[in-house]
Design an enzyme around this catalytic site. Sequence first.
Site, mmCIF file in Angstrom:
data_model
loop_
_atom_site.group_PDB
_atom_site.id
_atom_site.type_symbol
_atom_site.label_atom_id
_atom_site.label_comp_id
_atom_site.label_asym_id
_atom_site.label_seq_id
_atom_site.Cartn_x
_atom_site.Cartn_y
_atom_site.Cartn_z
ATOM 1 N N TYR A 79 0.823 -0.960 0.095
ATOM 2 C CA TYR A 79 -0.435 0.177 0.121
ATOM 3 C C TYR A 79 0.486 0.808 0.157
ATOM 4 C CZ TYR A 79 -4.715 -2.293 0.199
ATOM 5 O OH TYR A 79 -5.537 -3.564 -0.533
ATOM 6 N N HIS A 133 -14.498 2.178 -2.264
ATOM 7 C CA HIS A 133 -14.211 1.154 -1.532
ATOM 8 C C HIS A 133 -12.750 2.392 -0.770
ATOM 9 C CE1 HIS A 133 -14.466 -2.071 -4.926
ATOM 10 N NE2 HIS A 133 -15.417 -1.932 -3.498
ATOM 11 N N CYS A 141 -7.195 2.778 12.935
ATOM 12 C CA CYS A 141 -6.667 1.946 13.556
ATOM 13 C C CYS A 141 -6.839 0.400 12.864
ATOM 14 C CB CYS A 141 -6.719 2.253 15.007
ATOM 15 S SG CYS A 141 -5.974 1.053 15.823
#
Length: 326
Positions: A79, A133, A141
Amino acid sequence: MASSTAHHPSVAQQAEIESFQDHLSKSTRILALLGAGLSASSGLPTFRGAGGLWRTHDATDLATPEAFSRNPGLVWQFYSYRRHMALKAKPNPAHYALAELARQKDGFLTLSQNVDGLSPRAKHPEDRLKLLHGSLFDVKCFEFFCNYVERNNYTDPIVPALAIPTSEEDPTTTSALAVRELDISDERVYIPELDYEHLPKCPKCKRGLLRPGVVWFGEALPSGVLSDIDDWMKQKGKVDLIMVIGTSAKVYPAAGYVDAARAKGARVAVFNMDPNDVPASGLYEGDWFFQGDAAQILPEILKPVIGELKEMPDAAAEQDDAVTDG
Ligand code: BJW
């Protein structure tokens, strides 16, 4: 229904384009469902097919909470790389064309599966853009009992351990060494194994790891986004049109909006490179399939409504907009 390219259309294809343009100009309630193919010509890979492999991993295998639990370092490397690439990429003419269509047509709602931030950077009106999305630039968190969410975090790398490794090249002609980023999507490029201590932590609970604010398989889509779309769908009047742009339309519930729109009377127009990538329910009489690169064909086909695209400034990302839920 015929496939078409906007640049050198045959007479039959031209007739299809004109029939779509005629319908679009008369339409008031319009949806678009966007997918990764929209950003392909901005240089960002799609999920399925050739671009869908990251190192040895199928991109969709890394997009799960289980993958993050198993190996948060690897998932963050994936990511962080994608955040970096998306920040370097620029919106393409199709992002700008859709943003302009949203300004021209009040009843146009865009449902984007993309998390790359390119539609917001093309100044797509925010209230008419639903991010199904999530976003690469939201973080939250991972701890079940902590509700920390931070929006618009553009820090790259988010922690030093996630910096893209570089190689120093010696061009021999100058004394300065040119620094080149390595392509860590290539499995031959070494990346270290990262543990808990290297990864971003939650500033609220101080214990949990932060994770990307995207929707992984098995996770619910953002409830506010779903209810906004439900409200829009329930408004009076039929839906005239749904444009299905650069998506394989295989992931649900996103893909289900094609049938939901059809059930409200919509005709379907698909814009895709691959003539086989039509929605699961297929194409009906009166639908359209336009084959080609969305970045090229969309601005051309939308031109009667949006006009010629003028300048395409790459709006600077808004920074420092942290929100903590709860
Ligand atoms: C071009 C081009 C160019 C290339 N121009 N075109 C019903 C039936 C079966 C299964 C399910 C179901 N309902 C739910 C499921 C399970 C699952 C699912 O859909 N599985 C399927 C694979 C079968 N869905 C979920 O798990 C969803 N959650 C859910 O349902 O939760 C229920 C729940 C409720 C309450 C509590 C708890 C749970 C979540 C789905 C999340 C998907 N997430 C990802 C990752 C996001 C983060 C990230 O980016 O990493 O979203 S997966 C990935 O796929 C990503 C994409 O947005 C999404 C769609 O992919 P997309 O955009 O279509 O890309 P590609 O690569 O598939 O296609 C690209 C297309 O572009 C191709 O057609 C090319 O030809 C074309 N193209 N270049 C034009 N230049």
